[in-house]
Design a protein around this motif. Structure first.
Motif, PDB file in Angstrom:
ATOM      1  N   VAL A  73       0.854  -1.191   0.000  1.00  0.00           N
ATOM      2  CA  VAL A  73       0.000   0.000   0.000  1.00  0.00           C
ATOM      3  C   VAL A  73       0.888   1.239   0.000  1.00  0.00           C
ATOM      4  O   VAL A  73       1.963   1.251   0.616  1.00  0.00           O
ATOM      5  CB  VAL A  73      -0.941  -0.001   1.230  1.00  0.00           C
ATOM      6  CG1 VAL A  73      -1.797   1.252   1.262  1.00  0.00           C
ATOM      7  CG2 VAL A  73      -1.816  -1.252   1.230  1.00  0.00           C
ATOM      8  N   GLN A  74       0.439   2.264  -0.702  1.00  0.00           N
ATOM      9  CA  GLN A  74       1.178   3.517  -0.736  1.00  0.00           C
ATOM     10  C   GLN A  74       1.531   3.976   0.687  1.00  0.00           C
ATOM     11  O   GLN A  74       0.677   4.012   1.562  1.00  0.00           O
ATOM     12  CB  GLN A  74       0.354   4.597  -1.434  1.00  0.00           C
ATOM     13  CG  GLN A  74       1.056   5.937  -1.553  1.00  0.00           C
ATOM     14  CD  GLN A  74       0.202   6.965  -2.276  1.00  0.00           C
ATOM     15  OE1 GLN A  74      -0.914   6.687  -2.689  1.00  0.00           O
ATOM     16  NE2 GLN A  74       0.728   8.167  -2.440  1.00  0.00           N
TER      17      GLN A  74
ATOM     18  N   ILE B 173      12.707   1.049   1.632  1.00  0.00           N
ATOM     19  CA  ILE B 173      12.030   1.520   0.418  1.00  0.00           C
ATOM     20  C   ILE B 173      10.645   1.991   0.802  1.00  0.00           C
ATOM     21  O   ILE B 173       9.883   1.257   1.448  1.00  0.00           O
ATOM     22  CB  ILE B 173      11.942   0.401  -0.638  1.00  0.00           C
ATOM     23  CG1 ILE B 173      13.344  -0.001  -1.109  1.00  0.00           C
ATOM     24  CG2 ILE B 173      11.094   0.833  -1.825  1.00  0.00           C
ATOM     25  CD1 ILE B 173      13.345  -1.139  -2.112  1.00  0.00           C
ATOM     26  N   ILE B 174      10.319   3.210   0.445  1.00  0.00           N
ATOM     27  CA  ILE B 174       8.976   3.737   0.687  1.00  0.00           C
ATOM     28  C   ILE B 174       8.136   3.473  -0.555  1.00  0.00           C
ATOM     29  O   ILE B 174       8.471   3.925  -1.661  1.00  0.00           O
ATOM     30  CB  ILE B 174       9.017   5.248   0.995  1.00  0.00           C
ATOM     31  CG1 ILE B 174       9.871   5.508   2.246  1.00  0.00           C
ATOM     32  CG2 ILE B 174       7.600   5.786   1.205  1.00  0.00           C
ATOM     33  CD1 ILE B 174      10.070   6.987   2.533  1.00  0.00           C
TER      34      ILE B 174
ATOM     35  N   VAL C  69      15.415   1.786  -8.174  1.00  0.00           N
ATOM     36  CA  VAL C  69      16.186   3.017  -8.416  1.00  0.00           C
ATOM     37  C   VAL C  69      15.294   3.984  -9.172  1.00  0.00           C
ATOM     38  O   VAL C  69      14.278   3.604  -9.742  1.00  0.00           O
ATOM     39  CB  VAL C  69      17.470   2.735  -9.236  1.00  0.00           C
ATOM     40  CG1 VAL C  69      18.411   1.817  -8.491  1.00  0.00           C
ATOM     41  CG2 VAL C  69      17.107   2.146 -10.601  1.00  0.00           C
ATOM     42  N   ASP C  70      15.669   5.259  -9.176  1.00  0.00           N
ATOM     43  CA  ASP C  70      14.948   6.232 -10.005  1.00  0.00           C
ATOM     44  C   ASP C  70      15.226   5.931 -11.470  1.00  0.00           C
ATOM     45  O   ASP C  70      16.380   5.702 -11.874  1.00  0.00           O
ATOM     46  CB  ASP C  70      15.398   7.657  -9.678  1.00  0.00           C
ATOM     47  CG  ASP C  70      14.939   8.117  -8.306  1.00  0.00           C
ATOM     48  OD1 ASP C  70      13.996   7.495  -7.761  1.00  0.00           O
ATOM     49  OD2 ASP C  70      15.521   9.084  -7.780  1.00  0.00           O
TER      50      ASP C  70
ATOM     51  N   GLY D 246      10.586   2.951  -5.639  1.00  0.00           N
ATOM     52  CA  GLY D 246       9.432   2.604  -4.829  1.00  0.00           C
ATOM     53  C   GLY D 246       8.114   2.686  -5.571  1.00  0.00           C
ATOM     54  O   GLY D 246       7.071   2.331  -5.038  1.00  0.00           O
ATOM     55  N   ASP D 247       8.158   3.151  -6.837  1.00  0.00           N
ATOM     56  CA  ASP D 247       6.930   3.254  -7.623  1.00  0.00           C
ATOM     57  C   ASP D 247       6.683   1.960  -8.385  1.00  0.00           C
ATOM     58  O   ASP D 247       7.614   1.201  -8.695  1.00  0.00           O
ATOM     59  CB  ASP D 247       7.020   4.422  -8.600  1.00  0.00           C
ATOM     60  CG  ASP D 247       5.671   5.096  -8.805  1.00  0.00           C
ATOM     61  OD1 ASP D 247       4.645   4.508  -8.383  1.00  0.00           O
ATOM     62  OD2 ASP D 247       5.630   6.189  -9.400  1.00  0.00           O
ATOM     63  N   ALA D 248       5.417   1.713  -8.733  1.00  0.00           N
ATOM     64  CA  ALA D 248       5.044   0.492  -9.446  1.00  0.00           C
ATOM     65  C   ALA D 248       5.305   0.630 -10.941  1.00  0.00           C
ATOM     66  O   ALA D 248       5.136   1.715 -11.518  1.00  0.00           O
ATOM     67  CB  ALA D 248       3.573   0.177  -9.201  1.00  0.00           C
TER      68      ALA D 248
END
Length: 538
Positions: free
Chosen positions: A22-23, A34-35, A49-50, A74-76
């Motif tokens: 969950v976000q 990792i957020i 990584v970005d 951390g993004d999907a």
């Protein structure tokens, strides 16, 4: 503490979510926090990584896509921010190197199989009926009805019982809910029937390809004999089938009964003759008994369908380990589905024992993709809606996991569709990724058993070869227990290693090959057969 993320290869820059995230969740991974920036369902991937637009994305240590939008750590990963990308391959860049698994407890294992005059050994004993052309499908269906009813082959259909109870006004009668065993005239032979839509129309090459496939089914060690129906005027002439049979085995000793309707008068006359003569062949085939054979006589098709984001980290590598054991003892694992090898071509080319096979693999892949592109498609359009929904958002991502079914052993032969497996060790056969077309092709190349991994579930079977279903996750195995033979969910939970699960799979395969266990697809009477028309399917 529950493991929430897994990275498959040290060089990967994305990880797979093992649970729903969950976000705002804070996940400890590889000594760092990792957020999670967006809700991420289990099986999907998050960036480690970005990533800027055009940055490359790696999974399983290979290129599987590129970012088309900014993706923060951390993004999907989604179909909106990632596109298919794979590395080009032109030639072999490394020599074959392989350390086989310890096979000390497998090298003397045997299974109880049906020995054929050509030295092959079947896991089943089948008398096969098939047409050369779709015009004969109706006569095949009549013969199927006659033989199944009179020989009491298979089981009484429980849905038919239910409808019968509804018609009689007794819908609560529990007899309609039970599948009743029926007695059989013969206890050591199965009678199976194939129909198809080919043999005429289309291009002549389609008929020639179909002839090679059908010849492979006759040659397959699971087949004791065959009854073949021809109309007479179709593209796939009897002589074309005979030529294909002679090419695959000049000394074929199996009985093959061939009938041409346009030379036999009435339908009744033809069917009566077929029934009398086929019955005699079936009686003889029933005399063949199971006898011990080394597991090196197994030709194991490696298939996947309805794959999910866990397939490449549980079911597929576990099957790959079983494949490596079989290759190491002299058996013949068979990997196919060429559209689902896109992105891992370099690894596979480097694993080819012969340079010529590496070149042939590249040539077949390029020709296949070019044909798909000419039809307005391409390998990048291979992932299905179900694949995408469960985390496989690019073809290369899907392929990198799918290829794990083939383990790590050297590739002994590259075969085109319709060519027969003759070499021990891992063989690659050019087929579509389509589940049934691929399974149909591998069995036509000699597979006497097929192991089929799935994350979403599929009831696919085959008329002459047992097809075992291996689930990537326990949720599926519990939801669809009637189609799943083996559950590899314990790998996801960390309860079993890949090698332990691989050994379990091979042990189960041996029991099915021996007739000790019935494959779920066979219990469901799932007899799927779809020949490939080249260039149409992914």
């Amino acid at each position: 503490m529950q493991t929430k993320l897994i990275k498959v290869h040290a060089e990967d820059n994305v990880a797979i979510a093992l649970v729903d995230l969950v976000q705002g969740d804070r996940v400890q991974f590889e000594g760092q926090e990792i957020i999670v920036l967006s809700d991420t369902r289990a099986k999907h991937k998050i960036a480690l990584v970005d990533l800027a637009p055009e940055d490359e994305i790696f999974m399983y240590g290979v290129l599987v896509g590129k970012a088309v939008a900014e993706i923060k750590r951390g993004d999907a990963l989604t179909v909106e921010n990632v596109r298919h990308q794979s590395s080009p391959v032109e030639k072999k860049t490394a020599s074959v190197s392989w350390t086989p698994p310890d096979v000390s407890k497998w090298k003397d294992r045997t299974f109880m199989g049906y020995h054929r005059p050509d030295g092959q050994v079947g896991t089943a004993n089948v008398w096969l009926f098939f047409p050369l052309v779709f015009c004969e499908n109706r006569n095949i269906e009549i013969l199927k009805d006659v033989f199944e009813k009179e020989l009491s082959i298979g089981k009484v259909n429980k849905q038919r019982n239910l409808l019968r109870n509804l018609i009689s006004g007794n819908p609560e009668d529990t007899a309609g809910e039970k599948e009743q065993e029926s007695s059989q005239t013969f206890d050591n032979i199965e009678v199976k029937f194939i129909t198809h839509q080919g043999g005429c129309g289309g291009i002549r090459q389609d008929s020639e390809t179909l002839a090679k496939l059908l010849a492979g089914y006759v040659k397959n060690p699971n087949v004791a004999g065959a009854t073949v129906l021809s109309l007479g005027c179709q593209n796939l002439q009897i002589e074309i089938l005979k030529k294909a049979l002679a090419a695959i085995d000049p000394d074929l000793k199996k009985p093959v009964l061939i009938y041409e309707q346009q030379q036999m008068g009435t339908v009744d006359n033809m069917l009566n003759t077929i029934i009398k003569e086929s019955f005699e062949g079936i009686k003889e085939a029933n005399k063949i008994q199971r006898m011990p054979a080394p597991i090196s006589k197994l030709k194991m098709g490696l298939e996947c369908g309805g794959s999910d984001g866990f397939s490449g980290i549980s079911a597929n590598p576990s099957l790959g380990y079983a494949s490596d054991i079989l290759a190491a003892v002299g058996g013949s694992p068979i990997l196919s589905e060429f559209p689902e090898l896109c992105g891992v071509e370099q690894e596979l080319v480097n694993r080819c024992v012969n340079d010529e096979d590496g070149e042939r693999f590249i040539s077949l892949m390029k020709a296949y993709e070019s044909a798909a592109e000419a039809a307005g498609s391409g390998f990048d359009m291979n992932p299905s809606p179900g694949n995408i929904k469960d985390g496989l958002i690019t073809d290369a991502m899907k392929s990198a996991g799918a290829a794990k079914k083939g383990g790590t052993s050297p590739i002994e032969a590259i075969l085109d569709y319709g060519e027969y497996v003759t070499k021990p060790g891992l063989n690659l056969v050019c087929t579509p990724g389509n589940d049934v077309e691929s399974t149909t092709g591998m069995v036509g190349s000699g597979a006497n058993i097929v192991v089929f991994t799935t994350g979403l579930g599929t009831p696919t079977g085959n008329p002459i070869a047992p097809v075992l279903k291996v689930s990537s996750n326990t949720v599926l195995a519990e939801r669809m227990p009637d189609i799943i033979d083996i559950d590899t969910g314990a790998v996801i939970r960390g309860e079993k290693s890949i090698s332990e699960m691989g050994e379990e799979i091979l042990d189960y395969v041996i029991k099915v090959a021996s007739g000790e266990i019935t494959a779920k697809a066979d219990a469901l009477n799932q007899n799927d057969f779809i020949p490939w028309k080249r260039g149409v399917s992914l």
